[in-house]
Design a protein around this motif. Structure first.
Motif, PDB file in Angstrom:
ATOM      1  N   VAL A   1     -38.164 -99.025  69.445  1.00 30.65           N
ATOM      2  CA  VAL A   1     -36.917 -98.498  69.985  1.00 30.65           C
ATOM      3  C   VAL A   1     -36.704 -97.138  69.348  1.00 30.65           C
ATOM      4  CG1 VAL A   1     -34.438 -98.836  70.197  1.00 30.65           C
ATOM      5  CG2 VAL A   1     -35.950-100.794  70.099  1.00 30.65           C
ATOM      6  N   MET A   2     -36.391 -96.154  70.173  1.00 36.23           N
ATOM      7  CA  MET A   2     -36.152 -94.810  69.660  1.00 36.23           C
ATOM      8  C   MET A   2     -34.671 -94.482  69.857  1.00 36.23           C
ATOM      9  SD  MET A   2     -35.830 -91.703  71.478  1.00 36.23           S
ATOM     10  CE  MET A   2     -34.951 -90.450  70.603  1.00 36.23           C
ATOM     11  N   HIS A   3     -34.100 -93.761  68.863  1.00 35.57           N
ATOM     12  CA  HIS A   3     -32.698 -93.349  68.973  1.00 35.57           C
ATOM     13  C   HIS A   3     -32.511 -91.876  68.697  1.00 35.57           C
ATOM     14  CE1 HIS A   3     -30.274 -96.890  69.647  1.00 35.57           C
ATOM     15  NE2 HIS A   3     -31.143 -97.559  68.930  1.00 35.57           N
TER      16      HIS A   3
ATOM     17  N   LEU B   1     -26.906 -84.396  63.335  1.00 29.67           N
ATOM     18  CA  LEU B   1     -28.083 -84.740  64.116  1.00 29.67           C
ATOM     19  C   LEU B   1     -28.874 -85.803  63.359  1.00 29.67           C
ATOM     20  CD1 LEU B   1     -29.378 -81.121  64.880  1.00 29.67           C
ATOM     21  CD2 LEU B   1     -28.149 -82.587  66.474  1.00 29.67           C
ATOM     22  N   GLY B   2     -29.523 -86.674  64.094  1.00 31.40           N
ATOM     23  CA  GLY B   2     -30.386 -87.663  63.448  1.00 31.40           C
ATOM     24  C   GLY B   2     -31.157 -88.434  64.500  1.00 31.40           C
ATOM     25  N   GLY B   3     -32.239 -89.074  64.064  1.00 35.24           N
ATOM     26  CA  GLY B   3     -33.038 -89.880  64.984  1.00 35.24           C
ATOM     27  C   GLY B   3     -33.624 -91.058  64.254  1.00 35.24           C
TER      28      GLY B   3
ATOM     29  N   THR C   1     -33.943 -85.605  63.816  1.00 30.29           N
ATOM     30  CA  THR C   1     -33.299 -85.564  65.139  1.00 30.29           C
ATOM     31  C   THR C   1     -33.954 -86.626  66.012  1.00 30.29           C
ATOM     32  OG1 THR C   1     -34.924 -84.025  66.062  1.00 30.29           O
ATOM     33  CG2 THR C   1     -33.002 -83.025  65.009  1.00 30.29           C
ATOM     34  N   GLY C   2     -33.376 -86.856  67.167  1.00 29.01           N
ATOM     35  CA  GLY C   2     -34.011 -87.743  68.136  1.00 29.01           C
ATOM     36  C   GLY C   2     -35.340 -87.174  68.611  1.00 29.01           C
ATOM     37  N   MET C   3     -35.398 -85.865  68.839  1.00 23.05           N
ATOM     38  CA  MET C   3     -36.654 -85.260  69.301  1.00 23.05           C
ATOM     39  C   MET C   3     -37.752 -85.442  68.260  1.00 23.05           C
ATOM     40  SD  MET C   3     -35.885 -84.496  72.260  1.00 23.05           S
ATOM     41  CE  MET C   3     -37.613 -84.158  72.563  1.00 23.05           C
ATOM     42  N   ALA C   4     -37.396 -85.335  66.974  1.00 27.87           N
ATOM     43  CA  ALA C   4     -38.397 -85.513  65.914  1.00 27.87           C
ATOM     44  C   ALA C   4     -38.950 -86.936  65.947  1.00 27.87           C
ATOM     45  CB  ALA C   4     -37.786 -85.207  64.554  1.00 27.87           C
TER      46      ALA C   4
ATOM     47  N   THR D   1     -27.654 -88.842  66.954  1.00 21.59           N
ATOM     48  CA  THR D   1     -26.690 -87.763  67.187  1.00 21.59           C
ATOM     49  C   THR D   1     -25.575 -88.184  68.151  1.00 21.59           C
ATOM     50  OG1 THR D   1     -28.668 -86.367  67.085  1.00 21.59           O
ATOM     51  CG2 THR D   1     -26.641 -85.327  67.871  1.00 21.59           C
ATOM     52  N   LYS D   2     -25.851 -89.139  69.015  1.00 19.89           N
ATOM     53  CA  LYS D   2     -24.917 -89.491  70.085  1.00 19.89           C
ATOM     54  C   LYS D   2     -23.972 -90.601  69.606  1.00 19.89           C
ATOM     55  CE  LYS D   2     -27.356 -86.420  72.164  1.00 19.89           C
ATOM     56  NZ  LYS D   2     -28.588 -86.732  72.830  1.00 19.89           N
ATOM     57  N   TYR D   3     -24.142 -91.819  70.111  1.00 21.60           N
ATOM     58  CA  TYR D   3     -23.155 -92.864  69.803  1.00 21.60           C
ATOM     59  C   TYR D   3     -23.168 -93.293  68.339  1.00 21.60           C
ATOM     60  CZ  TYR D   3     -22.228 -93.442  74.744  1.00 21.60           C
ATOM     61  OH  TYR D   3     -21.857 -93.226  76.036  1.00 21.60           O
TER      62      TYR D   3
ATOM     63  N   THR E   1     -31.323 -94.204  82.309  1.00 23.61           N
ATOM     64  CA  THR E   1     -31.786 -92.840  82.148  1.00 23.61           C
ATOM     65  C   THR E   1     -30.581 -91.908  82.039  1.00 23.61           C
ATOM     66  OG1 THR E   1     -31.878 -92.470  84.530  1.00 23.61           O
ATOM     67  CG2 THR E   1     -33.847 -93.382  83.492  1.00 23.61           C
ATOM     68  N   ASN E   2     -30.791 -90.826  81.313  1.00 24.21           N
ATOM     69  CA  ASN E   2     -29.721 -89.850  81.083  1.00 24.21           C
ATOM     70  C   ASN E   2     -30.113 -88.551  81.790  1.00 24.21           C
ATOM     71  OD1 ASN E   2     -27.812 -88.073  79.941  1.00 24.21           O
ATOM     72  ND2 ASN E   2     -29.121 -87.679  78.196  1.00 24.21           N
ATOM     73  N   PRO E   3     -29.361 -88.050  82.737  1.00 20.37           N
ATOM     74  CA  PRO E   3     -28.018 -88.450  83.160  1.00 20.37           C
ATOM     75  C   PRO E   3     -27.970 -89.237  84.476  1.00 20.37           C
ATOM     76  CG  PRO E   3     -28.470 -86.256  83.976  1.00 20.37           C
ATOM     77  CD  PRO E   3     -29.748 -86.751  83.339  1.00 20.37           C
TER      78      PRO E   3
ATOM     79  N   VAL F   1     -38.926 -97.419  73.955  1.00 19.24           N
ATOM     80  CA  VAL F   1     -37.730 -97.286  74.801  1.00 19.24           C
ATOM     81  C   VAL F   1     -36.689 -96.461  74.046  1.00 19.24           C
ATOM     82  CG1 VAL F   1     -35.829 -98.512  75.937  1.00 19.24           C
ATOM     83  CG2 VAL F   1     -38.154 -99.447  76.033  1.00 19.24           C
ATOM     84  N   ASP F   2     -36.220 -95.396  74.689  1.00 19.97           N
ATOM     85  CA  ASP F   2     -35.121 -94.577  74.162  1.00 19.97           C
ATOM     86  C   ASP F   2     -33.829 -95.343  74.469  1.00 19.97           C
ATOM     87  OD1 ASP F   2     -33.018 -92.745  73.907  1.00 19.97           O
ATOM     88  OD2 ASP F   2     -34.259 -91.042  74.501  1.00 19.97           O
ATOM     89  N   ASN F   3     -33.201 -95.890  73.406  1.00 20.99           N
ATOM     90  CA  ASN F   3     -32.025 -96.756  73.579  1.00 20.99           C
ATOM     91  C   ASN F   3     -30.723 -96.031  73.247  1.00 20.99           C
ATOM     92  OD1 ASN F   3     -30.944 -99.271  74.272  1.00 20.99           O
ATOM     93  ND2 ASN F   3     -30.952-100.025  72.160  1.00 20.99           N
TER      94      ASN F   3
END
Ligand SMILES: *Cc1c(COP(=O)(O)O)cnc(C)c1O
Length: 405
Positions: free
Chosen positions: A212-214, A227-229, A95-98, A217-219, A167-169, A192-194
């Protein structure tokens, strides 16, 4: 071709070559010569002999052992994403959190200092403020993107800087190059969370970030399935420093999810550009509407960091922040009147989505913490999908009438 060798030579990262990389980079066909990327849905790998098994474990022979360590489909996704980010290599996580936790566990220790933005995805903020601090890591949260505030927080020494841009949101835009300069002066690596921009709109490594962190799960998935990161950067950081934690910490990406995500990268550029154009149209529609107290969109002329956003990201992205004049009651009337946008916490999906951050993704923050990081009670986050804009416009018009009633 084995998994521990460096990336094979690939086309140079010219702007015009990015779509080619998205479709072709990282694919190493098996002996069957398959045209579409294969899914290696296997937890372990067989050895030809006991000697080979011993050599693989001793790392004197490169090759796959076990999918917690490496898997060819996961490697495909890692290589393809790294090529798009202009990185030497990448690592995928469940996941992204992982991926964020991997940065902290691999790059920090008791006594380390993390300087992070206060404007973060809700779980990231909770991870930094309540979980990693239990292990003797100091976390300093910075409320703005002002590089001077980041320098003051580092106070001359830090190990890791972490922020999202936009930044989100809240969709504030942070100056990657300026903050990276401050970080490097303090001896810190910059992550950087991209997730919101994706490498098609912004490549943080080109501006001085180290990783760069992703949240894939999103785009990157783009159709709301898995889910993925991932983390992308120099081989020395991702393979020498972070990979040992992944092997033993175990937050590996499933090969099935890696296959979905690698195929998602093929259409990512087309999707984020179409979604950006649709989002810009939504901004035009709501700007100046009496039910709306404010709009946040990086490429909108009224955005406080508009100039920076134009320099740093190639399009405005698919997310739009709308602050309704009537606070939370108006936000709820607005959301309940939507018929096309889905009410869900996810974004980046082919289906347009709408979220009320204050009561969902950021509900665990106290009202004071919400106020300090720009989560207003009237804020609604829209994620433009791939429907016909005319239907989204009609839906928004209907919801704005409800919000103003
Ligand atoms: C969703 C998200 C994350 C977390 O990713 P998961 O894949 O849900 O673990 C991190 N950062 C941002 C900006 C996100 O939107």
């Amino acid at each position: 071709m084995t998994d521990t060798e460096p990336l094979p030579p690939e086309p140079p990262l010219l702007p015009g070559a990015r779509q080619t990389l998205a479709v072709r980079a990282g694919h190493v066909p098996s002996e069957h010569g398959e045209h579409s990327e294969a899914l290696f849905l296997t937890s372990s790998f067989r050895f030809n002999s006991a000697e080979q098994a011993a050599a693989r474990f001793a790392e004197t022979e490169a090759g796959n052992l076990y999918s917690r360590f490496t898997n060819p489909t996961v490697r495909l996704f890692e290589r393809r994403l790294a090529s798009l980010e202009g990185a030497e290599d990448g690592l995928a996580t469940a996941t992204g959190m992982a991926a964020i936790l991997a940065c902290v566990l691999a790059l920090c220790q008791a006594g380390s200092k993390v300087v992070a933005s206060r404007q973060l995805f809700g779980a990231t903020l909770t991870l930094f403020s309540r979980i990693v601090t239990k292990f003797g890591v100091e976390v300093v949260l910075v409320e703005t993107g002002d590089p001077a505030a980041w320098a003051a927080a580092a106070a001359g020494r830090a190990d890791l800087f972490f922020f999202e841009t936009p930044t989100n949101p809240q969709l504030e835009v942070y100056d990657i190059a300026a903050i990276a300069e401050v970080a490097h002066a303090a001896g810190a690596l910059v992550v950087v969370d991209n997730c919101v921009c994706t490498p098609f709109l912004q490549r943080p490594l080109e501006h001085g970030a180290d990783l760069v962190m992703h949240s894939a799960t999103k785009y990157i998935d783009g159709q709301g399935r898995v889910l993925g990161g991932a983390l992308c950067g120099a081989r020395e950081i991702v393979h020498e420093r972070i990979k040992p934690y992944l092997r033993c910490g175990g937050p590996s990406l499933s090969p099935f999810n890696a296959w979905v995500l690698a195929k998602g990268l093929e259409t990512l550029g087309l999707r984020v550009r179409a979604m950006s154009a649709t989002a810009a149209g939504l901004v035009e529609l709501v700007a100046g509407h009496p039910a709306v107290a404010g709009i946040s969109y990086p490429h909108h002329a009224g955005h406080p960091q508009h100039g920076l956003a134009l320099r740093q990201q190639e399009a405005g992205g698919g997310l739009v922040g709308i602050r309704l004049a009537g606070g939370q009651p108006a936000a709820f009337r607005f959301l309940n009147a939507l018929q096309v946008f889905s009410l869900t916490a996810n974004f980046g999906d082919a289906k347009s989505t709408a979220t009320h951050p204050a009561t969902t993704t950021h509900a665990r923050l106290t009202p004071e913490a919400q106020a300090s990081c720009g989560i207003a009670p009237g804020l609604v986050r829209l994620s433009a999908g791939l429907e016909d804009p005319v239907d989204l416009h009609a839906d928004l018009e209907r919801a704005l009438v409800a919000a103003g009633s």
